[in-house]
Design an enzyme around this catalytic site. Structure first.
Site, mmCIF file in Angstrom:
data_model
loop_
_atom_site.group_PDB
_atom_site.id
_atom_site.type_symbol
_atom_site.label_atom_id
_atom_site.label_comp_id
_atom_site.label_asym_id
_atom_site.label_seq_id
_atom_site.Cartn_x
_atom_site.Cartn_y
_atom_site.Cartn_z
ATOM 1 N N ASN A 1 -61.546 -8.408 -0.469
ATOM 2 C CA ASN A 1 -62.641 -8.823 0.832
ATOM 3 C C ASN A 1 -61.804 -8.203 1.980
ATOM 4 O O ASN A 1 -60.629 -8.358 2.174
ATOM 5 C CB ASN A 1 -62.654 -10.274 0.658
ATOM 6 C CG ASN A 1 -63.633 -10.672 1.815
ATOM 7 O OD1 ASN A 1 -64.933 -10.323 1.663
ATOM 8 N ND2 ASN A 1 -63.587 -11.519 2.687
ATOM 9 N N HIS B 1 -68.566 -8.571 9.984
ATOM 10 C CA HIS B 1 -68.817 -9.026 11.492
ATOM 11 C C HIS B 1 -68.853 -7.875 12.237
ATOM 12 O O HIS B 1 -67.866 -7.402 12.976
ATOM 13 C CB HIS B 1 -67.432 -9.999 11.745
ATOM 14 C CG HIS B 1 -67.168 -11.037 10.882
ATOM 15 N ND1 HIS B 1 -67.890 -12.048 10.712
ATOM 16 C CD2 HIS B 1 -66.140 -11.324 9.909
ATOM 17 C CE1 HIS B 1 -67.276 -12.962 9.762
ATOM 18 N NE2 HIS B 1 -66.223 -12.435 9.268
ATOM 19 N N TRP C 1 -72.420 -15.757 7.765
ATOM 20 C CA TRP C 1 -71.203 -16.673 8.012
ATOM 21 C C TRP C 1 -71.602 -17.693 8.991
ATOM 22 O O TRP C 1 -71.431 -17.656 10.204
ATOM 23 C CB TRP C 1 -70.148 -15.571 8.615
ATOM 24 C CG TRP C 1 -68.765 -16.354 8.369
ATOM 25 C CD1 TRP C 1 -67.962 -16.823 9.404
ATOM 26 C CD2 TRP C 1 -68.082 -16.467 7.117
ATOM 27 N NE1 TRP C 1 -66.696 -17.335 8.567
ATOM 28 C CE2 TRP C 1 -66.984 -17.216 7.345
ATOM 29 C CE3 TRP C 1 -68.508 -16.328 5.544
ATOM 30 C CZ2 TRP C 1 -65.943 -17.638 6.471
ATOM 31 C CZ3 TRP C 1 -67.542 -16.549 4.842
ATOM 32 C CH2 TRP C 1 -66.291 -17.292 5.201
HETATM 33 C C1 XIL Z 1 -63.156 -18.327 9.822
HETATM 34 C C2 XIL Z 1 -63.806 -19.672 9.866
HETATM 35 O O1 XIL Z 1 -65.186 -19.327 10.145
HETATM 36 C C3 XIL Z 1 -63.288 -20.444 11.029
HETATM 37 O O2 XIL Z 1 -64.011 -21.896 10.842
HETATM 38 C C4 XIL Z 1 -61.843 -20.551 10.701
HETATM 39 O O3 XIL Z 1 -61.159 -21.511 11.889
HETATM 40 C C5 XIL Z 1 -61.007 -19.325 10.916
HETATM 41 O O4 XIL Z 1 -61.635 -18.542 9.611
HETATM 42 N N1 XIL Z 1 -62.822 -13.705 8.165
HETATM 43 C C6 XIL Z 1 -62.689 -14.285 7.132
HETATM 44 C C7 XIL Z 1 -62.832 -15.869 7.278
HETATM 45 O O5 XIL Z 1 -62.409 -13.862 6.119
HETATM 46 O O6 XIL Z 1 -62.031 -16.547 6.461
HETATM 47 C C8 XIL Z 1 -62.933 -16.161 8.545
HETATM 48 O O7 XIL Z 1 -63.273 -17.590 8.948
HETATM 49 C C9 XIL Z 1 -63.780 -15.364 9.771
HETATM 50 C C10 XIL Z 1 -62.884 -13.894 9.542
#
Ligand code: XIL
Length: 390
Positions: free
Chosen positions: A235, A271, A347
C-alpha cells in the site's frame, strides 16, 4: 509539530505546500477556520446549500446504494473500539455505512501499536469485535496495516528493541496473520515503505534502518505462510503523482516477482486534490501496475478541496469535487481489467470526521462523499454515476 510534519508526508500537493510553511497553495491563504486536533465535532452549518442537494445529472428514483452499483467491494474506513466516532458508540452513522458499503477497514485499531502493544502481548479484542460487526452485515474486513513507519503507531517496546529485528518482525506478522486468518480477506502487509527523495527509493524507517529493504519481502513471506488465503497488498501514496516513486515501486515489484515474493496487489491510497495528478497520469500509473498482473485497490480515497481557506464548501468546489471523484472512478473502471479490480475504499464517511480535520490544517476540509448529516454530496453522485456508467 512533528505530527503535522509527518502527516504532510502523505498529503495532496496543495495541502503539503501550505502545511509545510512554504507558501500557501491558494490565492488567499489567510486562515479563517482552525479545527483543533481534538475537537469533538466539526460544524455542518458551513455547507453551501446546493452541495446538500441531490446533485446528479441523472434522476435516480432514490439514493442508490453504492455497493449495488459495483462489481467489486466498496469500502469504508471506520473508527471502532472506544474511539470518538466508533461504530459501536456512534450509531447514527450505521444506516449509511450499512446501505452503501460491503467492506470495512479500521482507521486506527488494527495498526501495530494496537495489535501488538508489548513484546509478548497481542491485543485482538477490539479488532475481533469489528470483524463480528462485518460478518453480521455481510461485509469484508480488510486489515490495515502490519508494518507502517508512522512514529506514533510503532509500539514503544519495538522502537527500543535490541534483539534480532528480522526475527521479531517476522513473529509480529506471523502472529497477527495467524490470528486473523479466515477473518480478514486481505492485508496491507507493508504501508508506505518508499520515499522518492531517497537515492535508494526506500524510506529510512526504523525497519529499514534495522533490517534493510529485506524487511519488506520478509513480511510478505511471513504473511502468506501464516494466512495462505488472504490477499496481500503493498500500500502506498503518491505513486500516481510521482513518476519517480512509481518507478521505484515497479522495480521493487519486478524484483519480487522474479523471486516469487508473494505480493498479490497494490493499494493506491489516493489522498488526492482536485487537479494533480492529471487523470491521464492516474491512468498511466494504474496501467503500469495492472499490466504486471497485480490486483489494484483504491485503498484510501478522499479529495480535499479547500484551496482558498473558505468557510463554506462552495458550489464550485462541490461540483469540481464531484467531477474529480467521477473521473477517478471512471479511470479505474477503464484501465484496470475487471478481474484485477478489488475495490475502492473511502477514507471516512462524513466530512466532519475526515482525518484532514484533525491534523491542524489552517482551514476546514470537505474531502468525503457525505455531509455531516449523512446527506449525499455531489461527490457521492459523481461516484455513483461513474459506477453506474452514466
Ligand atoms: C490516518 C488515520 O485516518 C488517522 O485517524 C490516524 O490518526 C493517522 O492515520 N495513510 C494511511 C492511513 O495509510 O493509515 C492514515 O490514516 C492516513 C494516511
Amino acid at each position: 509539530m512533528k505530527k503535522v510534519f509527518m502527516v504532510c508526508l502523505s498529503l495532496p500537493l496543495f495541502i503539503l505546500c501550505s502545511c509545510g510553511g512554504g507558501g500557501g497553495g491558494g490565492t488567499s491563504s489567510t486562515p479563517t477556520t482552525t479545527v483543533s486536533s481534538n475537537s469533538s465535532s466539526v460544524s455542518t452549518s458551513s455547507v453551501a446549500s446546493s452541495s446538500k442537494a441531490s446533485s446528479s445529472a441523472f434522476s435516480w428514483s432514490s439514493v442508490p446504494a453504492l455497493k449495488d452499483l459495483a462489481s467489486f467491494p466498496i469500502g469504508m474506513e471506520v473508527s471502532a473500539a472506544d474511539q470518538e466516532r466508533s461504530i459501536f458508540t456512534f450509531p447514527s452513522q450505521l444506516p449509511t455505512i450499512e446501505k452503501h458499503f460491503n467492506s470495512l477497514v479500521a482507521g486506527v485499531i488494527m495498526k501495530m501499536s494496537f495489535l501488538h502493544p508489548n513484546e509478548n502481548e497481542f491485543f485482538y479484542a477490539d479488532a475481533d469485535r469489528l470483524h463480528g460487526y462485518a460478518v453480521d452485515h455481510n461485509m469484508l474486513l480488510h486489515g490495515h496495516t502490519l508494518i507502517w513507519h508512522w512514529d506514533s503507531q510503532i509500539p514503544a517496546w519495538m522502537k527500543n528493541y535490541t534483539g534480532d529485528w528480522a526475527t521479531m518482525l517476522d513473529n509480529h506478522v506471523a502472529q497477527i496473520c495467524t490470528h486473523f486468518a479466515g477473518k480478514v480477506s486481505s492485508w496491507d502487509v507493508v504501508n508506505e515503505a518508499l520515499d522518492e527523495n531517497e537515492p535508494s527509493g526506500y524510506r529510512q524507517s526504523i525497519f529499514y534502518q534495522r533490517i534493510g529493504k529485506k524487511y519488506i519481502e520478509n513480511a510478505f513471506i511471513a504473511a502468506r505462510k501464516a494466512d495462505p488465503n488472504a490477499v496481500l497488498y503493498y500500500n502506498e501514496y503518491n505513486i500516481e503523482l510521482s513518476q519517480t516513486k512509481l518507478n521505484f515501486m515497479l522495480a521493487m515489484l519486478d524484483d519480487f516477482k522474479s523471486r516469487n515474493i508473494p505480493v498479490d496487489g497494490v493499494g493506491f491510497q489516493m489522498h488526492l486534490d482536485l487537479f494533480n495528478p492529471s487523470i491521464d497520469q492516474i491512468k498511466r500509473s494504474f496501467k503500469a501496475v495492472a499490466d504486471r498482473g497485480y490486483k489494484i485497490r483504491i485503498s484510501e480515497l478522499d479529495i480535499p478541496v479547500n484551496y482558498n481557506s473558505t468557510l463554506v464548501l462552495t458550489d464550485t468546489y462541490a461540483q469540481q469535487q464531484k467531477e474529480r471523484y467521477k473521473s477517478i472512478v471512471q479511470a479505474y473502471l477503464e484501465v484496470v481489467p475487471e478481474n484485477q479490480r478489488t475495490g475502492i475504499t473511502f477514507w471516512g464517511l462524513v466530512d466532519g470526521e475526515s482525518w484532514y480535520n484533525y491534523i491542524g490544517l489552517p482551514a476546514k476540509e470537505w474531502p468525503l462523499l457525505f455531509n455531516d448529516d449523512y446527506s449525499p454530496k455531489p461527490a457521492f453522485y459523481g461516484v455513483a454515476e461513474a459506477l453506474a456508467g452514466k
